[in-house]
Design a protein around this motif. Structure first.
Motif, short mmCIF file in Angstrom:
data_model
loop_
_atom_site.label_atom_id
_atom_site.label_comp_id
_atom_site.label_asym_id
_atom_site.label_seq_id
_atom_site.Cartn_x
_atom_site.Cartn_y
_atom_site.Cartn_z
N CYS A 1 57.67 -44.23 34.94
CA CYS A 1 58.89 -44.17 33.90
C CYS A 1 59.59 -42.63 34.61
O CYS A 1 60.71 -42.69 34.56
CB CYS A 1 58.21 -43.77 32.61
SG CYS A 1 57.98 -45.20 31.79
N LYS B 1 49.29 -44.17 34.97
CA LYS B 1 50.33 -45.24 35.44
C LYS B 1 51.58 -45.52 34.63
O LYS B 1 52.62 -45.62 35.30
CB LYS B 1 49.36 -46.36 35.15
CG LYS B 1 49.68 -47.65 36.47
CD LYS B 1 48.84 -48.77 36.41
CE LYS B 1 49.76 -49.89 36.04
NZ LYS B 1 49.43 -50.91 35.17
N LEU B 2 51.60 -45.35 33.30
CA LEU B 2 52.69 -45.48 32.73
C LEU B 2 53.78 -44.46 32.74
O LEU B 2 54.85 -44.76 33.20
CB LEU B 2 52.37 -45.63 31.18
CG LEU B 2 53.54 -45.76 30.19
CD1 LEU B 2 54.23 -47.00 30.33
CD2 LEU B 2 53.03 -45.69 28.62
N ALA B 3 53.15 -43.16 33.03
CA ALA B 3 54.07 -42.06 33.07
C ALA B 3 54.69 -42.03 34.46
O ALA B 3 55.96 -41.79 34.72
CB ALA B 3 53.48 -40.87 32.85
N ASN C 1 49.10 -33.53 20.40
CA ASN C 1 48.53 -34.89 20.27
C ASN C 1 48.85 -36.08 21.08
O ASN C 1 48.19 -37.14 21.09
CB ASN C 1 48.70 -35.32 18.60
CG ASN C 1 49.76 -35.45 18.43
OD1 ASN C 1 50.77 -34.95 18.88
ND2 ASN C 1 49.98 -35.78 16.83
N GLY C 2 50.05 -35.93 21.91
CA GLY C 2 50.52 -37.08 22.40
C GLY C 2 51.08 -38.15 21.86
O GLY C 2 50.84 -38.28 20.62
N HIS C 3 51.85 -39.24 22.73
CA HIS C 3 52.11 -40.33 21.95
C HIS C 3 51.86 -41.69 22.60
O HIS C 3 52.09 -42.46 22.35
CB HIS C 3 53.79 -40.21 22.01
CG HIS C 3 54.23 -39.31 20.87
ND1 HIS C 3 54.23 -39.49 19.67
CD2 HIS C 3 54.69 -37.92 21.21
CE1 HIS C 3 55.07 -38.69 19.04
NE2 HIS C 3 55.18 -37.45 19.84
N ILE C 4 50.73 -41.44 23.68
CA ILE C 4 50.13 -42.64 24.17
C ILE C 4 49.19 -43.15 23.22
O ILE C 4 48.40 -42.48 22.66
CB ILE C 4 49.62 -42.22 25.64
CG1 ILE C 4 50.46 -41.54 26.48
CG2 ILE C 4 49.14 -43.39 26.12
CD1 ILE C 4 51.91 -42.29 26.72
N ALA C 5 49.47 -44.48 23.25
CA ALA C 5 48.51 -45.26 22.25
C ALA C 5 47.05 -44.96 22.66
O ALA C 5 46.58 -44.68 23.75
CB ALA C 5 48.64 -47.00 22.39
N GLU C 6 46.25 -44.80 21.64
CA GLU C 6 44.91 -44.49 21.63
C GLU C 6 43.98 -45.10 22.50
O GLU C 6 43.00 -44.82 22.95
CB GLU C 6 44.17 -44.27 20.00
CG GLU C 6 44.64 -43.01 19.37
CD GLU C 6 44.24 -41.66 19.67
OE1 GLU C 6 43.18 -41.65 20.20
OE2 GLU C 6 45.11 -40.68 19.55
N TYR D 1 44.54 -46.85 25.07
CA TYR D 1 44.83 -46.52 26.70
C TYR D 1 43.90 -45.58 27.27
O TYR D 1 43.28 -44.91 26.64
CB TYR D 1 46.33 -45.80 26.86
CG TYR D 1 47.45 -46.80 27.06
CD1 TYR D 1 47.64 -47.59 25.96
CD2 TYR D 1 48.26 -46.61 28.13
CE1 TYR D 1 48.84 -48.62 25.95
CE2 TYR D 1 49.61 -47.68 28.14
CZ TYR D 1 49.98 -48.31 26.96
OH TYR D 1 50.75 -49.17 27.06
N ASN E 1 57.94 -41.30 27.44
CA ASN E 1 57.88 -41.16 28.82
C ASN E 1 59.38 -41.44 29.17
O ASN E 1 59.88 -41.80 30.39
CB ASN E 1 57.24 -42.24 29.36
CG ASN E 1 55.48 -41.83 29.52
OD1 ASN E 1 55.47 -40.71 30.24
ND2 ASN E 1 54.93 -42.33 28.83
N GLN F 1 53.81 -32.96 23.61
CA GLN F 1 53.19 -32.47 22.14
C GLN F 1 51.67 -32.55 22.42
O GLN F 1 51.07 -33.45 23.05
CB GLN F 1 53.74 -33.23 20.99
CG GLN F 1 55.22 -33.00 20.84
CD GLN F 1 55.55 -33.78 19.38
OE1 GLN F 1 55.80 -34.91 19.48
NE2 GLN F 1 55.80 -33.04 18.40
N ILE G 1 42.05 -42.45 25.52
CA ILE G 1 42.40 -41.51 24.91
C ILE G 1 41.83 -41.23 23.49
O ILE G 1 41.33 -39.83 23.29
CB ILE G 1 44.14 -41.77 24.58
CG1 ILE G 1 44.71 -42.34 25.65
CG2 ILE G 1 44.61 -40.48 23.95
CD1 ILE G 1 45.51 -41.43 26.67
N SER H 1 55.27 -44.66 23.09
CA SER H 1 54.40 -44.30 24.53
C SER H 1 55.64 -44.35 25.38
O SER H 1 55.77 -43.57 26.23
CB SER H 1 53.65 -45.40 24.64
OG SER H 1 52.34 -45.49 24.12
#
Lengths: 293, 122, 245
Positions: A103, A98-100, A84-89, A91, C91, A82, A127, C87
């Motif tokens: 997974c 690295k997280l992606a 705005n994304g969902h990864i914590a700001e 990060y 993922n 999406q 971010i 997060s």
């Protein structure tokens, strides 16, 4: 490998409000789909259910024949990006990548790095300090590098400038041809991307308006132009999406193929038949009060 | 690149036909692959493939398994013939129609054509 | 289920490792500062206090030192769901595996913290003996401190996690109610472990049951497990929200 999506009688409610209502769809794997709809038409809600971001209130969803919600074998095959994304700001870009990478089963690190460089994303930036366009580019990089058999972009590319968007279309197409999989792109700006779509799905007020091959949808719309009286007579009984008048002249947008008989009749009466751009067809179909099939 | 007038696959087929007629694509020459075509024009490969399919059905292109698509021998003459057949209907008839609409007498057109022929002969 | 090589770790283990890589420096810095602060305070109290102290009523480390790490772990717990759930789910991780991974992380944080804490308490008793103070209460054995603190620390992070999850899942009013209720189990845990913390803070005078240590430990374990189960219950069907933090 590709995964088929099947949705039956899908309903999603937020409190009393129904965001998606009775949507049934079959999306065979390996195609690029365009999901169109005005703001609030239920696009994001539908996609959220496909990606197991939320559970449906009614109906059934099958991905690769299985119910996807909380199904570990399916959710890691569906990547939903999406804007705005969902990864914590907090990060950093490299942490998010690295997280992606940790997974997604089919992650392509080389591609991720190439795209980060291409979009000039600083690895160490957080971010929260990225511009809208950069956040979009990060989403695009993660989405493409995930190589998920079902990859969904929900208007992500809208935040990008034109050159970045065009390079996104190119990258997507190239990677799609090298690694065939399902892509779903939602948008309300159709002109730029419609040539990428093999099929188009249009939602309107939470309901499925149509699902059709892009090429045949293109042929569905005809504009008929000529003297008002003649046009009215010709168009009587046809499915009229919209009309415009200029002096004694009139132009109506008709939905549905005319067939050779009618085309000949139009030519004989001196009426002009013209094409309707997909964007116009979409606008007419989803206009309030219009757009019944 | 593509207009909205007709389906894109139709336009792709027409472009390739034009290239064959003009000689830009020779007979027995290999045509760009569906994927190359799709990447170049930024279109869905299925759409490009449909255009190619149209041409194979018409016998303009043929497929060499595992290698790609090639222009058939005799494709150019087939296309030229088809265009000549349609020439009067699509070009001359429409010209006459337009001339009537705007009040150009047929005699003037004939005169114009005569002049062109004389110039061509010189 | 796909042809490509799948050498990935189990998703729950991956969640734990990813969370660990973002939490380890926080943990290290926290304990470094905490231990230094405690040493400075002790030295100050001993050498510069108004009166020269020659005996301690109870262990200073156990009575005063326990509170701060509990708050630290509570806060880590509170942030867990709002910061990290989306997060991971975005993922391609299930909520279930997120809960499992978070549980592993919190267990690890509680274990490391309780090790440091128990070691600190041991060190304190050695120093006190060396200086020649008389400690009236005496020190509980190292292993007992370790086990009790482990469950208390785990209990505090679990309580925080519950609060964060409640605010993520429900309307804020429900979140407030759950936050208040969530201190019931942790208070029981404090009583069971006869620990300085919320019981002292609320000036409750509760006599800990005179059970043997084994029974208390079992009860502590059960309550900790219940906290994790409650978290899973709240999160297993939760919708992913637009970004909160």
């Amino acid at each position: 490998m590709t995964l088929d999506i099947e949705v039956k009688g899908l309903g999603v409610s937020y409190g009393r409000e129904k965001a998606v209502d009775g949507v049934s769809l079959k999306l065979p794997g390996g195609k690029i789909y365009g999901l169109l709809g005005r703001n609030g038409s239920g696009k994001t809600t539908l996609l959220s259910v496909l990606a197991s971001f939320r559970e449906q209130s009614e109906g059934e969803v099958r991905i690769g024949g299985e119910a996807p919600f909380e199904n570990a074998a399916i959710v890691n095959q569906v990547c939903f990006i999406q804007e705005n994304g969902h990864i914590a700001e907090g990060y950093r870009v490299k942490d998010a990548v690295k997280l992606a990478a940790s997974c997604w089963p089919n992650w392509d690190e080389a591609m991720a790095q190439r795209l980060l460089e291409h979009y000039q994303l600083p690895q160490k930036k957080r971010i929260q300090s990225l511009s809208r366009g950069m956040k979009s580019a990060l989403g695009v990089a993660v989405g493409l590098a995930s190589r998920a058999p079902i990859t969904i972009f929900d208007e992500v590319y809208l935040g990008m400038d034109a050159p970045s968007r065009y390079s996104f279309y190119e990258e997507l197409l190239r990677d799609y041809m090298e690694h065939p999989r399902t892509f779903i792109l939602s948008t309300h700006l159709i002109d730029e991307v419609s040539n990428l779509f093999e099929e188009v799905i249009i939602l309107d007020q939470g309901r499925l308006l149509l699902q059709e091959e892009t090429e045949s949808l293109r042929q569905r719309g005809v504009s008929v132009t000529g003297p008002a009286a003649l046009v009215d007579e010709f168009a009587a009984g046809l499915n009229i999406l919209g009309e415009q008048r200029l002096g004694g002249m009139k132009s109506v947008t008709v939905y549905g193929e005319l067939g050779p008989e009618r085309e000949r009749q139009a030519h004989a009466q001196g009426l002009e038949l013209g094409p309707v751009p997909l964007q116009d067809l979409f606008v007419h179909l989803t206009k309030k009060g219009g757009g019944k099939r | 690149m593509f207009d909205e007038r007709s389906p894109i696959y139709q336009q792709i087929a027409d472009q390739i036909k034009d290239d064959i007629v003009s000689g830009a694509l020779k007979e027995e020459e290999q045509v760009m692959s569906t994927n190359q075509y799709a990447a170049f024009y930024r279109i869905n490969p299925a759409t490009a493939a449909k255009g190619f399919q149209l041409l194979t059905e018409e016998g303009i292109l043929y497929k060499k398994r595992g290698i790609g698509m090639f222009v058939s021998t005799g494709a150019r003459s087939t296309l030229l013939e088809a265009r000549r057949d349609r020439f009067f209907e699509e070009v001359v008839d429409r010209m006459v129609e337009e001339a009537r609409r705007i009040g150009v007498p047929l005699a003037d057109i004939l005169k114009h054509l005569e002049k062109q022929r004389e110039e061509g002969n010189q | 289920m796909i042809g490509a090589p799948q050498t990935k770790k189990h998703p729950a283990v991956n969640v734990a490792l990813q969370l660990w890589s973002t939490h380890r420096w926080t943990l290290l810095w926290y304990w470094l500062i905490f231990v230094l602060a405690m040493i400075v305070i002790c030295i100050f109290m001993y050498s510069a206090g108004p009166e020269k102290i020659e005996s301690l009523d109870e262990s200073y480390w156990l009575e005063s030192g326990g509170f701060s790490p509990k708050i630290f772990l509570l806060v880590i717990g509170i942030l867990m769901t709002p910061v990290s759930l989306a997060s991971f789910v975005s993922n391609g991780v299930t909520r279930k595996h997120f809960v499992a991974g978070s549980t592993m992380l919190m267990a690890a944080l509680a274990l490391l913290s309780s090790l440091v804490f128990a070691a600190g308490s041991l060190l304190e008793s050695l120093v006190v003996d060396w200086i020649g103070f008389t400690v009236k209460m005496g020190h509980p054995p190292f292993f007992r401190v370790l086990v009790e603190q482990f469950f208390l620390f785990a209990g505090y992070s679990g309580t925080g996690w519950l609060i964060g999850s409640a605010f993520y899942r429900y309307h804020w009013r429900v979140g407030v109610i759950i936050s208040v209720l969530s201190f019931v189990p942790i208070t029981i845990m404090e009583i069971l472990a006869d620990s300085a913390g919320i019981v002292k803070l609320l000036e409750l005078s509760v006599t800990p049951p005179a059970w043997n240590f084994g029974l208390s430990a079992v009860l502590l374990a059960v309550i900790t497990a219940a906290l994790v189960a409650l978290n899973y219950y709240m999160l297993r069907k939760v919708s992913i929200k637009r970004k909160l933090i």
